[in-house]
Design a protein around this motif. Sequence first.
Motif, PDB file in Angstrom:
ATOM      1  N   THR A 208      -0.361   0.125   5.852  1.00  0.00           N
ATOM      2  CA  THR A 208      -1.295  -0.946   6.231  1.00  0.00           C
ATOM      3  C   THR A 208      -2.685  -0.374   6.542  1.00  0.00           C
ATOM      4  O   THR A 208      -2.818   0.811   6.861  1.00  0.00           O
TER       5      THR A 208
ATOM      6  N   ASN B 268      -1.478  -0.903  -4.623  1.00  0.00           N
ATOM      7  CA  ASN B 268      -1.065  -1.773  -3.519  1.00  0.00           C
ATOM      8  C   ASN B 268      -0.641  -3.148  -4.028  1.00  0.00           C
ATOM      9  O   ASN B 268       0.299  -3.751  -3.508  1.00  0.00           O
TER      10      ASN B 268
ATOM     11  N   TYR C  84       2.176  -4.340  -0.894  1.00  0.00           N
ATOM     12  CA  TYR C  84       1.725  -4.147   0.480  1.00  0.00           C
ATOM     13  C   TYR C  84       0.461  -3.300   0.507  1.00  0.00           C
ATOM     14  O   TYR C  84       0.128  -2.654  -0.482  1.00  0.00           O
ATOM     15  N   GLY C  85      -0.231  -3.338   1.656  1.00  0.00           N
ATOM     16  CA  GLY C  85      -1.485  -2.591   1.787  1.00  0.00           C
ATOM     17  C   GLY C  85      -2.676  -3.429   1.358  1.00  0.00           C
ATOM     18  O   GLY C  85      -2.533  -4.523   0.821  1.00  0.00           O
ATOM     19  N   GLU C  86      -3.873  -2.913   1.631  1.00  0.00           N
ATOM     20  CA  GLU C  86      -5.139  -3.591   1.293  1.00  0.00           C
ATOM     21  C   GLU C  86      -5.285  -3.655  -0.226  1.00  0.00           C
ATOM     22  O   GLU C  86      -4.949  -2.705  -0.936  1.00  0.00           O
TER      23      GLU C  86
END
Length: 223
Positions: free
Chosen positions: A91, A160, A165-167
């Motif tokens: 994250t 991502n 997930y993630g930016e």
Amino acid sequence: MIIAIDGPAGSGKSTVAREVAKILGFHYLDTGAMYRAVSWLALERGIALDDAEALGDLAASERIEFAHEEGNPIATGVSIAGNDVTDAIRTPEIDKAVTPVSATPSVREALVEQQRAIAASDDIVMEGRDIGTVVFPDAEVKIFLTADADERARRRSNQNLTQGYGETDTEAILADLKRRDEADSTRAVAPLKPAPGAVEVDTTSLSIEQVCKCITDIVDSVR
Ligand code: DC
């Protein structure tokens, strides 16, 4: 044999290191995941990110484990202190927290010790920021991957998006990559830089296959 692959975020390290490990039948270790896992646990336990002593104790005492599927040396998950943090360490919050945590000397000492122990008995591809400079300065093969910042941000955004997930906003990723490049390269302990004797590969306009071929050719030349 130890293959050390270092470079900035988004240079293709993880993808290439995994692929090279698969091709050669080597083990693979993502050391960034270890710094991320310690950062996650520090936030979870409310430890201040400038409390070097508490961070060092955490890194030295809590177990980081990589999950493996039968017969696959590439880990499919990571856990710390019994918590599966595979997704949680990707994250934006962790992208930020990992900078002070990974700049803490006692954290690095504890994790470098674990990294050396993991590599003790196996052929391994290990990727990070200081593998060729600090963890294994005598590695048989040392690679330093680079790429233009814009290209690195684009890759991280795609990665991502694919992983879910993630930016994913490229501009936000670019800003964070630049911030981390600067912090990782200028910190006092184990700064990001090419190791003496490392082969530098600019991956901006190369395919994953081309980068892997370049590395496996180097491996063949030293075997
Ligand atoms: O490879 P990564 O982006 O997941 O790594 C996360 C952070 O951990 C990165 O910003 C710098 C730090 N790191 C480090 O200091 N030393 C390593 N060997 C690996 C990662």
